[in-house]
Design an enzyme around this catalytic site. Structure first.
Site, PDB file in Angstrom:
ATOM      1  N   ALA A  75       0.818  -1.204   0.000  1.00 42.25           N
ATOM      2  CA  ALA A  75       0.000   0.000   0.000  1.00 42.25           C
ATOM      3  C   ALA A  75       0.861   1.267   0.000  1.00 42.25           C
ATOM      4  O   ALA A  75       2.086   1.217   0.134  1.00 42.25           O
ATOM      5  CB  ALA A  75      -0.944  -0.021   1.186  1.00 42.25           C
ATOM      6  N   HIS A  76       0.207   2.382  -0.129  1.00 47.28           N
ATOM      7  CA  HIS A  76       0.848   3.695  -0.209  1.00 47.28           C
ATOM      8  C   HIS A  76       1.754   3.983   0.995  1.00 47.28           C
ATOM      9  O   HIS A  76       1.428   3.651   2.118  1.00 47.28           O
ATOM     10  CB  HIS A  76      -0.197   4.801  -0.330  1.00 47.28           C
ATOM     11  CG  HIS A  76      -1.255   4.790   0.718  1.00 47.28           C
ATOM     12  ND1 HIS A  76      -1.573   5.889   1.471  1.00 47.28           N
ATOM     13  CD2 HIS A  76      -2.091   3.812   1.138  1.00 47.28           C
ATOM     14  CE1 HIS A  76      -2.544   5.588   2.290  1.00 47.28           C
ATOM     15  NE2 HIS A  76      -2.894   4.340   2.113  1.00 47.28           N
ATOM     16  N   ASN A  77       2.901   4.569   0.685  1.00 51.26           N
ATOM     17  CA  ASN A  77       3.837   5.043   1.705  1.00 51.26           C
ATOM     18  C   ASN A  77       4.555   3.948   2.477  1.00 51.26           C
ATOM     19  O   ASN A  77       5.187   4.228   3.492  1.00 51.26           O
ATOM     20  CB  ASN A  77       3.129   5.985   2.708  1.00 51.26           C
ATOM     21  CG  ASN A  77       2.738   7.303   2.074  1.00 51.26           C
ATOM     22  OD1 ASN A  77       1.682   7.386   1.464  1.00 51.26           O
ATOM     23  ND2 ASN A  77       3.585   8.300   2.168  1.00 51.26           N
TER      24      ASN A  77
END
Lengths: 322, 322, 322
Positions: free
Chosen positions: C229-231
């Site tokens: 997922a993001h980050n």
């Protein structure tokens, strides 16, 4: 196809007058021109009230069906239905039909394929490598990212985003089985309907319904690598995190939240505003407004208690043994 | 490649006469013209009976190998093998070779790529965005849906359907490691063989074997987002529901059923007619004809009992504490 | 966009002089020309030291922000930020910009799309159906397999392999919610950075960061159908087996191993050389150098003990009941 031909393919008897069958359908959806089937006495009520023009069913159930309905007799109605479903499957790629209608201000990149009789609403973007089948409808202000596939007959609302590699409308995973253990594909004639303001993550897959529609209601957001099986219905504004999997005919309420890798068996209902924590496995219908976790599923606070108790029990056990 | 060159790349000694090595293979599959390796004394039996022309192995094991076999000495045979496997990898895209042979009555959509020396049987449909590598064989009456990828050398039987986004023949996930924790890719020279009447769901992935083949036997049906790792063998008429994952070298019998999100460790056998319920995690070989559930895996009825007992124990505990 | 216009879109008051805002950013990354937001008092410290030119925040927090910072007042700063993020999203497909720069000795197959201002290093192979967005950088000796999608602004190092159907840089799954339960997309302006010698499996997905980068460090190997997922930040030489899922902002150390179908909640740290067994579910930060299993997660040996004790307890219980 004439009913007599269908009976002939199945090597089955039929009772009643021959007639033209235009399509197949579920007991409670079928019309005069359609063929349905009844597999078990569980469905007696639906059988008695069916409007189907013809039915495949077991000899024992002949008297339960409406009188004016033509009956094909089979010891394995579901299997017979599977075999015949192949003959009613629409062509994969239409050769006839009109060129797609693309509304104003769309951006259609090269190497996107758009099928016959398909419509795309204004301001929508269709990126490279996208495959859009025949008779698809896509609303306004949509973005269909690269290498996404939308099968025939699916409908996408306005302001939807389908991320790269998503597959909308693949065949439901349904088979009938014969006594030798061989599987017979049930050709799925339904579609997928995605309402307005839905976002679907990369490489997620949503299968088409057997009949009617798999439905994703407005405002629902779906993360990457999620699987939604045939005939599911997801209520509005729900959230499905990555790698969630829902089995066939799951009915999910509005504003339901599924944490990552959660899942559900099919043919159950999940109430509005329910939250299923990551990894939660739903195996029966649950009421809304609560938080659930675990597999078997518990209310979240019960699940937490259970795990702290297990930990304590084991420690005590250890002491007793010492 | 000459053995002397291989030894040179590895900075290793070799014992025996120099010879031309045409390919790499497993101990028990390797022939006169092939190089194999032996990593541990667990494989002594296979080592003693190998027909390989040359071997990479540890000094201590030199005497265990057949006498006429040329030996390359390495403290880390598996790592040495990984390093050398790169040099034997076939080109990704053949520049030579014949144009594909497409049998009569096929429907090949625009923007499908079909590689060199590939054959497609009659009545098959290859949709837009499909990539079919070199030396692939696809049987009759197949449908390869949009944006599917089939890597080089894979074989697909008759009447198979590969749904959109499926990836057949990607490299197995295998690496050797050095003492600094760096990973070295093992180039996988095997393929995937899919027999007749197999259906594979959208965005599922089946990796190629290290040597020989990952095999999906006839009549098996695989749902969406399923992962089948390198060197697995799935028996006929098995059913794998969505998001199932099988680790490398799992051998699955016939008519085995995996529920959704189930999984298995590698290098085990699952007996014919076994059923693994949704989420079941198989961590050792299991006999056929039974229903299993849970992780750690139990027979399904034991799993149900266990969970009802845990629930009761905890309630009793609560009473005692009150 | 002028701050006065932003305030106008939000129907909000602002305190301070009007100014041009060039982009959005996190509290601790924002510069003079950027707008940030502060949702809760948890972030007071970051708020006090922000270099952002303007902020969206609650009335109560006005005094906590730097004096020279322009303030937009909102009762729901995160929601306001989400609404405004749409206006700062870059165009999906650049119409301006330079043609891509392809270094010597690359193999770019037909039907690959390469966007504006994109650079591809020497000896790299881009296969059919690949989509590479704008301003992407791909290093030397890479292989991008068919039907892979790389969104705008992502960076791929040298000697990387991205297998078929992988999706790099899709939008992070982040929404703000209003009181009616409707979700508002947070437009993600960050990217994905993949360092050297990384391999990514078929149909895996790695989402772009909200700001800054989702990072996969050098030498890490990722199997098929993995979700990052993001980050997230994955340390060097880590191994993620198939169907692993990591939630947003997970920070993974070096040489960490995730077994198949393992997962992690977001915003936690996993220490160097940790191993999480197949199916392990990480729900809080864990120290490195250990082996973990289960969900809730335990050290692997504790998990094994627990399961053998549960088995024993239940047997004793059975005896007592007899």
């Amino acid at each position: 196809m004439l009913l007599s031909k269908i009976a002939n393919i199945l090597g089955a008897e039929f009772f009643g007058e021959d007639r033209e069958i235009l399509s197949l359908n579920a007991l409670d959806l079928a019309k005069e021109s359609e063929l349905s089937f009844c597999e078990s006495e569980k469905h007696t009520k639906r059988l008695q009230s069916t409007k189907a023009g013809a039915l495949i069913l077991d000899k024992n159930m002949l008297d339960l069906a409406p009188k004016d309905c033509v009956k094909i007799v089979s010891k394995t109605p579901y299997l017979s239905f599977a075999i015949i479903s192949k003959y009613f499957a629409k062509p994969l790629i239409s050769k006839e039909g009109k060129d797609p209608i693309i509304a104003e201000n769309c951006q259609i990149m090269e190497r996107a394929y758009i099928g016959k009789d398909t419509k795309i609403g204004k301001n929508s973007t269709i990126m490279s490598g996208v495959y859009i089948g025949d008779r698809v409808e896509i609303g306004e202000d949509c973005v269909i990212y690269p290498n996404t596939t939308i099968y025939n007959d699916c409908k996408i609302g306005n302001r939807c985003s389908l991320h790269a590699g998503a597959v909308i409308g693949g065949d439901g995973f349904g088979y009938a089985h014969d006594s030798s253990g061989r599987h017979y594909k049930i050709y799925h004639s339904g579609n997928v309907v995605i309402e307005d303001d839905v976002e679907i993550g990369a490489n997620s897959t949503i299968d088409r319904a057997l009949f009617a529609s798999t439905i994703i209601k407005e405002g629902t957001k779906i993360d990457n690598l999620v699987m939604i099986a045939h005939n599911c219905e997801i209520g509005q504004n729900s959230i499905l995190a990555a790698q969630v999997g829902l089995s066939g005919s799951t009915v999910v309420g509005r504003n339901v939240v599924f944490g990552g890798q959660a899942g559900s068996v099919g043919h159950i209902k999940i109430g509005d505003f329910a939250t299923i924590a990551a990894r939660g496995g739903v195996s029966k219908s649950i009421s809304g407004g609560k938080v659930y976790a675990g597999f078997p599923l518990l209310e979240h606070r019960e699940w937490l208690k259970m795990h702290s108790k297990i930990a304590r029990l084991i420690k005590q056990k250890q002491k007793q043994e010492v």
